[in-house]
Design an enzyme around this catalytic site. Structure first.
Site, PDB file in Angstrom:
ATOM      1  CG  HIS A  44      -1.776  -1.125   1.169  1.00 41.75           C
ATOM      2  ND1 HIS A  44      -1.619  -2.142   2.208  1.00 41.75           N
ATOM      3  CD2 HIS A  44      -3.045  -1.377   0.766  1.00 41.75           C
ATOM      4  CE1 HIS A  44      -2.697  -3.051   2.170  1.00 41.75           C
ATOM      5  NE2 HIS A  44      -3.632  -2.499   1.202  1.00 41.75           N
ATOM      6  N   GLY A 154      -2.897  -2.452  -6.636  1.00 38.20           N
ATOM      7  CA  GLY A 154      -1.499  -3.068  -6.828  1.00 38.20           C
ATOM      8  C   GLY A 154      -1.717  -4.318  -7.961  1.00 38.20           C
TER       9      GLY A 154
END
EC number: 6.3.2.1
Lengths: 292, 292
Positions: A44, A154
């Protein structure tokens, strides 16, 4: 541009985020957005840093979305270290930490569903029947609330990123989707909020998934072109460890996620394994004819 | 505000409309939107006029959306008087007449579906199984392309308007939905692009639908409170004419569209009849205790 840097706001009300975003948009400010379920890790952090570089203003959402969990899944025990998450966001220069309640996101009468049936059909969608409708719906809602110019995802959740790209195109949502490389532990295990569920023994065995994907990629680089042959190479690696069960190991088209009979241009190697009750996923992109 | 009044632009490319809308939004201009399938009549004209009064800039879309037609329905023969439609828009001060192609709206790979299962379940949804998913998806797309502040819908398609309200709330699309009263012919028939399909005899019988709804509303005003009793009153009116077949005549909650056992506050009388192969719909809102 009116700077909002320096003081991170924690906002729970969707309408307050929309009002902030509308105001900034009128001023020509570029808004970046990183949607998360919290339990933030270096994966993150890499998304947040990339967004910080690409945009003037930055929203991170922390929302453990109930509709993307199955009835037997880990919604209740999903990690929620909110103080640590906020500290990470603050340290990385996030402007708004958006923390809606489930009641605000799904008030009485809520019923609309966004589905992306082609991309959601296989792989994670097969293992988790309503997962991707939950993801597609909450992402559409979050984009409606935050109205970002760019949203970052991601690569580790490859199928999710492909689904989000598809729905943004299909519904003309006008948000640029940027996918960032998977961040890994030193031994190759892809970072995931669910890695905390692994016992010491499981943690030691877990990098096998990435090693199997690497073996598949190496086979393709050696000239193996048949999808099923590459899949056998990957499966052989995982078979060495009895505590690891293959859910799927597949060679797919990176846009449609359909299995490839022959690898001839770009492919994604998608994998999922189970260690006890913990499911892990990972993937590798491979381009034929280009040395890595 | 930079005025765009006076010269109506005909735009086919979705991206061009979005760019226009983004520019005007940054300038603080309020954008109104009337989505249509063309074949414009005085009902559309009333929507366009209301939008013209409420907004600084006005987009009308003309798109006969294939995904909301069933395989046995009238997609091919749906009226497309484009020159007349454009003239009406021009006369009413429309700024952008947005006429996308089906190929631009649904390019290869398109697959995302927006569904509103609760509201779409009954009435028109029962008669036309994929109709409302088609409507919900195209409206979400059009809102993404046009990015209006306000969108206007006709009350004549009551279930459609309820569905759009629901999806805009559920997906946080941030568009205000305004519903305008049904415009009727002198004999009460609700204006509809499909009225042209009626033969002279059918046209003469068609106002029976509205008369049956009026009879239901009168019964409620007389004190009838049982939903099924009101429905009998409505059905009795239509039964007088053998050429008219009832599809449904129902007393419903105006938000959920579920049938009401007892009429105690607001209700909507929903009706659909068939004349030969032509299906007509109409509705009346009734508020108990308020004289009309």
């Amino acid at each position: 541009m009116q700077s909002t840097r320096g003081i991170m706001k924690i906002v729970r009300a969707p309408a307050a985020v929309t009002a902030w975003s509308d105001r900034l948009r009128r001023e020509g400010v570029t808004i970046g957005f990183v949607p998360t379920m919290g339990a933030l890790h270096d994966g993150h952090r890499s998304l947040i840093r990339a967004a910080r570089l690409a945009c003037d203003a930055l929203v991170v959402s922390i929302f453990v979305n109930p509709t993307q969990f199955g009835p037997q899944e880990d919604l209740a025990k999903y990690p929620r270290p909110i103080a640590r998450d906020r500290a990470l966001c603050r340290a990385e220069g996030v402007d708004i930490c958006f923390e809606p309640t489930a009641a605000a996101m799904y008030p009485p009468g809520f019923q609309t569903i966004v589905s992306v049936p082609g991309i959601a059909r296989r792989w994670e969608g097969e293992a988790r029947p309503h997962h991707f409708a939950g993801v597609a719906t909450v992402v559409t809602k979050l984009f409606g609330i935050v109205r970002p110019h760019i949203a970052l995802f991601g690569q580790k959740d490859f199928q999710q990123a492909a689904l989000v790209r598809r729905l943004v195109t299909d519904l003309n949502l006008g948000v640029e989707i940027a996918v960032q490389p998977t961040v890994r532990e030193p031994d190759g295990l892809a970072m995931s909020s669910r890695n905390v569920y692994l016992s010491a023994d499981q943690r030691a065995a877990a990098p096998l998934l990435y090693r199997s994907l690497q073996a598949g990629a190496a086979a393709i680089r050696r000239g193996v072109r048949e999808g099923s042959a590459v899949e056998r190479v990957m499966a052989d690696v995982v078979r060495r460890e009895a505590s690891v069960t293959v859910e799927y190991l597949a060679v797919c088209d990176p846009v449609t996620l359909e299995p490839l009979t022959a690898v001839d241009r770009r492919a994604v190697l998608l994998g999922s394994v189970r260690l006890g009750s913990v499911r892990l996923i990972d993937n590798l992109l491979v381009t034929v004819g280009v040395k890595r």
